[in-house]
Scaffold this active site. Sequence first.
Site, short mmCIF file in Angstrom:
data_model
loop_
_atom_site.label_atom_id
_atom_site.label_comp_id
_atom_site.label_asym_id
_atom_site.label_seq_id
_atom_site.Cartn_x
_atom_site.Cartn_y
_atom_site.Cartn_z
N ASP A 53 62.15 -0.64 67.69
CA ASP A 53 62.83 -1.68 68.47
C ASP A 53 64.21 -1.98 67.89
OD1 ASP A 53 61.51 -3.96 70.57
OD2 ASP A 53 63.44 -4.40 69.67
N ASP A 113 60.71 -4.20 79.71
CA ASP A 113 61.99 -4.62 79.15
C ASP A 113 62.98 -4.67 80.29
OD1 ASP A 113 62.06 -5.02 76.23
OD2 ASP A 113 61.31 -2.97 76.15
#
EC number: 1.3.7.6
Length: 233
Positions: free
Chosen positions: A206, A105
């Site tokens: 998430d 990420d």
Amino acid sequence: MTKNPRNNKPKKILDSSYKSKTIWQNYIDALFETFPQLEISEVWAKWDGGNVTKDGGDAKLTANIRTGEHFLKAREAHIVDPNSDIYNTILYPKTGADLPCFGMDLMKFSDKKVIIVFDFQHPREKYLFSVDGLPEDDGKYRFFEMGNHFSKNIFVRYCKPDEVDQYLDTFKLYLTKYKEMIDNNKPVGEDTTVYSDFDTYMTELDPVRGYMKNKFGEGRSEAFVNDFLFSYK
């Protein structure tokens, strides 16, 4: 006239404007230089924010599925707007060798908020995976629960946009270790249920839904999370 078959190969960048617009290009190049077999097999989405919200109007997303030897898939997403530059990828190895995924990420939300995360993400629940010779996290980032699909080596850094390449050598070291795992085991299984718990956990964890809903609307946000990001649950 016969076309050069090399010209038909999928690009390793997301689109023609991608290379000049992302601060993460050196990371992306390192990833696909390490795993050149991962070629784009499906362009899952190319969206813009349209008129969803005033804030989301300038947002653009490209989402691809890549496939290659020893991998079920690698799914990558790139989101940009005037302030943000976000690149997310998870590599799902083929099954039968009990290997972790590799996740990254790379997130620039503003010039003052840049976060780098990469890790070996094991599909087994409550299993603390680790690799010798790599940095070990001290547990201060509680959002990432080591031993629950995140490894002891999870790498998290906050920095400024012009500092992102300071961590590139460490990223390349992680990639080298991961390539060794793949090359040594050469997984060939295709049992996607191995990743069911992993994708379910990541869906619940998430935080992208709120961001995506704001940028692209609720329908697209739900489809992105459930049908693209974590489709094995």
